[in-house]
Structures are given as structure tokens and as C-alpha cells.
Design an enzyme around this catalytic site. Sequence first.
Site, mmCIF file in Angstrom:
data_model
loop_
_atom_site.group_PDB
_atom_site.id
_atom_site.type_symbol
_atom_site.label_atom_id
_atom_site.label_comp_id
_atom_site.label_asym_id
_atom_site.label_seq_id
_atom_site.Cartn_x
_atom_site.Cartn_y
_atom_site.Cartn_z
ATOM 1 N NE ARG A 1 20.518 57.915 -4.352
ATOM 2 C CZ ARG A 1 20.736 59.035 -4.470
ATOM 3 N NH1 ARG A 1 20.447 59.930 -5.273
ATOM 4 N NH2 ARG A 1 21.115 59.579 -3.266
ATOM 5 C CB THR A 2 18.013 52.125 -0.957
ATOM 6 O OG1 THR A 2 19.338 52.474 -1.712
ATOM 7 C CG2 THR A 2 17.842 50.709 -0.989
ATOM 8 C CE LYS B 1 10.406 56.399 24.376
ATOM 9 N NZ LYS B 1 9.243 55.631 24.436
ATOM 10 N NE ARG C 1 20.847 52.310 2.908
ATOM 11 C CZ ARG C 1 21.175 52.958 1.790
ATOM 12 N NH1 ARG C 1 21.283 54.123 1.941
ATOM 13 N NH2 ARG C 1 21.350 52.463 0.688
ATOM 14 C CG HIS D 1 23.493 48.779 -1.733
ATOM 15 N ND1 HIS D 1 22.102 48.448 -1.728
ATOM 16 C CD2 HIS D 1 23.455 50.046 -2.003
ATOM 17 C CE1 HIS D 1 21.410 49.566 -1.810
ATOM 18 N NE2 HIS D 1 21.884 50.545 -1.829
HETATM 19 N N1 CP Z 1 22.608 54.477 -3.944
HETATM 20 C C1 CP Z 1 22.073 54.433 -2.827
HETATM 21 O O1 CP Z 1 22.071 53.586 -1.879
HETATM 22 O O2 CP Z 1 21.579 55.484 -2.413
HETATM 23 P P1 CP Z 1 20.763 55.944 -1.167
HETATM 24 O O3 CP Z 1 21.868 55.906 0.071
HETATM 25 O O4 CP Z 1 20.199 57.414 -1.144
HETATM 26 O O5 CP Z 1 19.659 55.204 -0.842
#
Ligand code: CP
Length: 320
Positions: free
Chosen positions: A54-55, A82, A104, A132
Site C-alpha cells: 500500500r504505502t 554489496k 521505510r 507511520h
Molecule cells: N499499511 C501499510 O503500511 O501497508 P504496507 O506495508 O503494504 O505498505
Amino acid sequence: MKHLLDIGDLDAVAIGHLLDLTDHMVEVNQRPMPKVPALRGKTVVNLFFEDSTRTRTSFDTAARRLSADVMNFAVSSSSVNKGESLRDTIETITAMGVDAFVVRHASSGAPLQITQWTEASIVNAGDGWHQHPTQALLDCYTIRTGLHRTGGFDGLHIAIVGDITHSRVARSDVQAFTTLGARVTLVAPPTLLPPEVHTWPVEVSHDLDALVGEIDVLYLLRMQRERMRDALVPSLREYTTLYGLTTARAARLQPHALVMHPGPMNRGVEMAVDPAELPGSMVLHQVTNGVAVRMAVLFELLGSGTELATVRDATTTTAP
Ligand code: CP
């Protein structure tokens, strides 16, 4: 706003401003040609060291709908394999000309650390168990629109159910929901609650059945088995029996109650009903709203007031 690292950096006014901006982006997304030139000439890099559906895709879509150039950095085929350090990776990509990194990472604090190595804006797309922030914003937006809230969340009772300990979503949502005025109850077995939970602005319950008929929002969390070192529940079947959204519990929800989940869901565990059959399910609305919220965040970081006027004007002149 230079970076978005932690939802706790935003007060109620700042969150409200981003949610209002999201309204404009929703209008853009409803057009036959959902694209505006607001971030033309800007470059956004998606830097995901952890898996995401999603993100990552919604940041990618959001940046493109604002006409930014997008680089998607694939860790699995990069020189990270590497032995290249995170700092060298950031400095190398920065040298290509970058306006924002969407990051992320499995390590809490990695996005903050990256701000020391680049002049680009940093958006935290999830760091370890920590934060998040765009998930929290899209959840606030989904509740605001799902319950037709124009102001704050005063009087709303939100239950967040599940693996609180390992959840950056829970930490971010608790901060955002309570900042907007909601009452939040965390519902989990003691083994899935962090030791410091007594310092959070929440109530705690181990009894979902006692609450399910009185809450306005039921927010289910995934059992994050990849982050658990020990077996923290006796069995998934027992977890579902005590904390899952079963048919019997769904029948006890208030008619207006919303059911939310950040995804990915464990069907048959925390979500023991088909969400498509729940009138109050917001699960796919959360995904849709995620694009608009991330457009608002990128616009806030990289755009300017003049360009917002361009978005608004384009909305009024080209909307169907
Ligand atoms: N909710 C969420 O962060 O989903 P993803 O891990 O798929 O990005």
C-alpha cells in the site's frame, strides 16, 4: 514543514490543515484525468528497505499525480547487497538531484538519521515499531469522512485491537486520534501490550466483548508474526476467539460504527469475517484515501501556496 518524521510533531491544527488539503487532492483524484502540475520539476525517491504494498504504491501514485518525477529504489537489486552503507546510498542518490526521500526501514529512527545526510525532505513511510505518520493521517481522514466529522474527534470512542507492542500504526494512531480529541481504548492480551503503555493517553482493556457494542470505530491490527521472537499468544485460534472480529461481534457493532485495518490483513485471524460484507468496513477507503493524503503531504513539503491555487483552479475548471 521540511520533513514528516513523527505524527507527534503535528498538533491538531497542523493535522487539520493536512486533512483539509487532502479534500483538494480527493477532488483531483475524482477527475477523468487525475493529474495536476503542482510538483513539476521535483523528484521524489521511494526508498523501501522493508516490504510494502500500500504505502509504496500510493506514494508512487501520489507523486505522479502531482507531476513529480519518481525514482523507485529497489533494495534487492542495489549495491546495498554489496555492503554499501545507508549513508553512502543516501548521498549517492542525493547527488543525482532529489527533492524528497520516502523512507521505510526496519530500524526505528532511520528516517531521522537520514536527515543528517541530505538536504532533501524526508517522509517516514514506517520505521520499525516506531512511527507511520501517513498511515495515521489517512486513518484520521477516513474517520473524518466516514463519520462526517467536520471539526475534531471530541466524543468519539475508538478501540484499537491487537498486537500493540510491535505496531508503529498503533503508536502513530494513538497520538493522532487523541490529539484530535478522541477517546482511545487499546484492547489486547497483556503479552501484546508494551510495558510503557501506562504512559500513553489511552485506556486499556483485555475484554473486546465488553466494548464492541459501544465504540464508534473498531480498528483491527495485524498479528505481526515477523516481528515476534516468542509465541505471545497460546494459539491464533484462541486469539481469534478472544480478540478477532467474528460474525457474532460484527452483529453487535453500532449501525454507524466503522471497521478499519491498515493492511495487510490476516483473514481468519484478526479479521474473521469478510470485510466486504460489513456495511461499516473502511478497509478499501483507507487505501483510496492513502493516495490523497500522501499527495497532500508531498504537496505540503515540496509545493507552495501559489501552486495550491493552481490545484484549486484546476479543480474548478476541469472537474466534470
Ligand atoms: N499499511 C501499510 O503500511 O501497508 P504496507 O506495508 O503494504 O505498505
